[in-house]
Write a protein that holds these residues in place. Structure first.
Motif, PDB file in Angstrom:
ATOM      1  N   GLU A  59      -5.316  -9.784 -12.304  1.00  0.00           N
ATOM      2  CA  GLU A  59      -5.397  -8.347 -11.798  1.00  0.00           C
ATOM      3  C   GLU A  59      -4.804  -7.835 -10.703  1.00  0.00           C
ATOM      4  O   GLU A  59      -5.559  -6.855 -10.019  1.00  0.00           O
ATOM      5  N   TYR A  60      -3.763  -8.709 -10.289  1.00  0.00           N
ATOM      6  CA  TYR A  60      -3.397  -8.164  -8.700  1.00  0.00           C
ATOM      7  C   TYR A  60      -2.723  -6.772  -9.014  1.00  0.00           C
ATOM      8  O   TYR A  60      -1.926  -6.439  -9.987  1.00  0.00           O
ATOM      9  N   PRO A  61      -2.869  -6.067  -8.124  1.00  0.00           N
ATOM     10  CA  PRO A  61      -2.354  -4.513  -8.164  1.00  0.00           C
ATOM     11  C   PRO A  61      -0.732  -4.662  -7.922  1.00  0.00           C
ATOM     12  O   PRO A  61      -0.371  -5.148  -6.944  1.00  0.00           O
ATOM     13  N   CYS A  62      -0.014  -4.148  -9.102  1.00  0.00           N
ATOM     14  CA  CYS A  62       1.179  -4.272  -9.031  1.00  0.00           C
ATOM     15  C   CYS A  62       1.900  -3.012  -9.566  1.00  0.00           C
ATOM     16  O   CYS A  62       1.337  -2.293 -10.750  1.00  0.00           O
ATOM     17  N   LEU A 116      -6.529   4.135  -1.303  1.00  0.00           N
ATOM     18  CA  LEU A 116      -6.156   3.018  -0.740  1.00  0.00           C
ATOM     19  C   LEU A 116      -7.518   2.134  -0.664  1.00  0.00           C
ATOM     20  O   LEU A 116      -7.203   1.193  -0.671  1.00  0.00           O
ATOM     21  N   ILE A 117      -8.681   2.713  -0.245  1.00  0.00           N
ATOM     22  CA  ILE A 117      -9.775   2.002  -0.316  1.00  0.00           C
ATOM     23  C   ILE A 117      -9.895   1.194  -1.778  1.00  0.00           C
ATOM     24  O   ILE A 117     -10.102  -0.191  -1.750  1.00  0.00           O
ATOM     25  N   GLU A 118      -9.693   1.847  -2.677  1.00  0.00           N
ATOM     26  CA  GLU A 118      -9.980   1.315  -4.151  1.00  0.00           C
ATOM     27  C   GLU A 118      -8.705   0.153  -4.120  1.00  0.00           C
ATOM     28  O   GLU A 118      -9.017  -0.987  -4.950  1.00  0.00           O
ATOM     29  N   LEU A 119      -7.498   0.345  -3.803  1.00  0.00           N
ATOM     30  CA  LEU A 119      -6.613  -0.513  -3.770  1.00  0.00           C
ATOM     31  C   LEU A 119      -6.933  -1.906  -3.175  1.00  0.00           C
ATOM     32  O   LEU A 119      -6.809  -2.939  -3.510  1.00  0.00           O
ATOM     33  N   LEU A 120      -7.391  -1.766  -1.828  1.00  0.00           N
ATOM     34  CA  LEU A 120      -8.068  -2.786  -1.088  1.00  0.00           C
ATOM     35  C   LEU A 120      -8.842  -3.483  -1.773  1.00  0.00           C
ATOM     36  O   LEU A 120      -9.081  -4.771  -1.929  1.00  0.00           O
ATOM     37  N   GLU A 121     -10.080  -2.933  -2.508  1.00  0.00           N
ATOM     38  CA  GLU A 121     -11.179  -3.250  -3.218  1.00  0.00           C
ATOM     39  C   GLU A 121     -10.432  -4.351  -4.373  1.00  0.00           C
ATOM     40  O   GLU A 121     -10.918  -5.538  -4.731  1.00  0.00           O
ATOM     41  N   LYS A 122      -9.406  -3.800  -5.057  1.00  0.00           N
ATOM     42  CA  LYS A 122      -8.828  -4.331  -6.164  1.00  0.00           C
ATOM     43  C   LYS A 122      -8.042  -5.806  -5.640  1.00  0.00           C
ATOM     44  O   LYS A 122      -8.075  -6.567  -6.189  1.00  0.00           O
ATOM     45  N   LYS A 174      -8.977  -7.325  -3.102  1.00  0.00           N
ATOM     46  CA  LYS A 174      -9.933  -8.262  -2.483  1.00  0.00           C
ATOM     47  C   LYS A 174     -10.377  -9.190  -4.013  1.00  0.00           C
ATOM     48  O   LYS A 174     -10.759 -10.230  -3.973  1.00  0.00           O
ATOM     49  N   SER A 175     -10.796  -8.389  -4.971  1.00  0.00           N
ATOM     50  CA  SER A 175     -11.179  -8.986  -6.325  1.00  0.00           C
ATOM     51  C   SER A 175     -10.406  -9.768  -6.849  1.00  0.00           C
ATOM     52  O   SER A 175     -10.657 -10.976  -7.287  1.00  0.00           O
ATOM     53  N   SER A 176      -8.947  -9.503  -7.000  1.00  0.00           N
ATOM     54  CA  SER A 176      -8.007 -10.221  -7.389  1.00  0.00           C
ATOM     55  C   SER A 176      -7.713 -11.534  -6.585  1.00  0.00           C
ATOM     56  O   SER A 176      -7.318 -12.641  -7.101  1.00  0.00           O
ATOM     57  N   ARG A 177      -8.061 -11.505  -5.423  1.00  0.00           N
ATOM     58  CA  ARG A 177      -8.018 -12.678  -4.317  1.00  0.00           C
ATOM     59  C   ARG A 177      -9.205 -13.704  -4.935  1.00  0.00           C
ATOM     60  O   ARG A 177      -8.957 -15.172  -4.882  1.00  0.00           O
ATOM     61  N   THR A 178     -10.271 -13.222  -5.348  1.00  0.00           N
ATOM     62  CA  THR A 178     -11.387 -14.412  -5.835  1.00  0.00           C
ATOM     63  C   THR A 178     -11.042 -14.559  -7.227  1.00  0.00           C
ATOM     64  O   THR A 178     -11.132 -15.688  -7.603  1.00  0.00           O
ATOM     65  N   THR A 179     -10.871 -13.779  -8.061  1.00  0.00           N
ATOM     66  CA  THR A 179     -10.466 -14.095  -9.709  1.00  0.00           C
ATOM     67  C   THR A 179      -9.117 -14.533 -10.048  1.00  0.00           C
ATOM     68  O   THR A 179      -9.018 -15.150 -11.040  1.00  0.00           O
ATOM     69  N   LYS A 180      -8.236 -14.461  -8.787  1.00  0.00           N
ATOM     70  CA  LYS A 180      -6.631 -14.688  -9.394  1.00  0.00           C
ATOM     71  C   LYS A 180      -6.196 -13.947 -10.597  1.00  0.00           C
ATOM     72  O   LYS A 180      -5.325 -14.432 -11.333  1.00  0.00           O
ATOM     73  N   CYS A 231       0.904  -1.380   0.022  1.00  0.00           N
ATOM     74  CA  CYS A 231       0.157   0.179   0.217  1.00  0.00           C
ATOM     75  C   CYS A 231       0.761   1.341   0.042  1.00  0.00           C
ATOM     76  O   CYS A 231       0.565   2.131  -0.671  1.00  0.00           O
ATOM     77  N   THR A 232       1.916   1.088   0.821  1.00  0.00           N
ATOM     78  CA  THR A 232       2.857   2.438   0.735  1.00  0.00           C
ATOM     79  C   THR A 232       3.352   2.520  -0.423  1.00  0.00           C
ATOM     80  O   THR A 232       3.697   3.816  -1.051  1.00  0.00           O
ATOM     81  N   SER A 233       4.078   1.692  -1.096  1.00  0.00           N
ATOM     82  CA  SER A 233       4.657   1.509  -2.297  1.00  0.00           C
ATOM     83  C   SER A 233       3.845   2.295  -3.486  1.00  0.00           C
ATOM     84  O   SER A 233       4.310   3.033  -4.283  1.00  0.00           O
TER      85      SER A 233
END
Length: 144
Positions: free
Chosen positions: A64-67, A48-54, A56-62, A32-34
């Motif tokens: 689009e991991y935020p990178c 940060l909220i949107e990042l955490l939502e992404k 969470k979504s990537s956890r389910t779909t496997k 998150c800091t990076s």
């Protein structure tokens, strides 16, 4: 009573370490800091909220991991390691580059490693997989 400098004397120190490690809290906060520093959004809390939502979504779909790095960044790194455009880098360059990217777990003996010639495809594949794992800073629950 524990002295001020003796952090390991607190009874819950080991429990705290295990909790933080098990749930990957420090990796999550680092990620998150990076992302905040790299993107410098005008609305950091919303970001940060949107990042955490992404995440969470990537956890389910496997997917689009935020990178911070995309494929063109990875190929640019390879290009810097192969300035004469030979089409390969050494095994040592491969290992050092992946480690520098923050990838802790990667194939130590990739295709081409035995002849000290790692191709851009091998490097890109390992970097993408490693960055995906590093960006997936969430706790995977095990089936009970």
């Amino acid at each position: 009573m524990a002295s001020e400098g003796d952090g390991d004397s607190w009874p819950r120190t080991e429990d705290t370490r295990q909790y933080l490690q098990q749930h990957r809290i420090l990796e999550l906060l680092d990620n998150c800091t990076s992302q905040l520093i790299y993107n410098r959004p005008d609305e950091p809390k919303i970001f940060l909220i949107e990042l955490l939502e992404k995440l969470k979504s990537s956890r389910t779909t496997k997917l689009e991991y935020p990178c911070l790095f995309n494929e063109s960044n990875i190929q640019s790194i390879f290009g810097m390691l192969d300035p004469t455009d030979r089409g390969f880098i050494t095994l040592q360059q491969y290992k050092e580059a992946l480690t520098t990217l923050g990838i802790a777990s990667f194939d130590e003996h990739p295709a081409g490693g035995e002849i000290d010639r790692i191709t851009v495809d091998t490097f890109t594949r390992e970097a993408k997989h490693g960055l995906m794992r590093a960006s997936a800073t969430f706790y995977e629950k095990t089936a009970s």
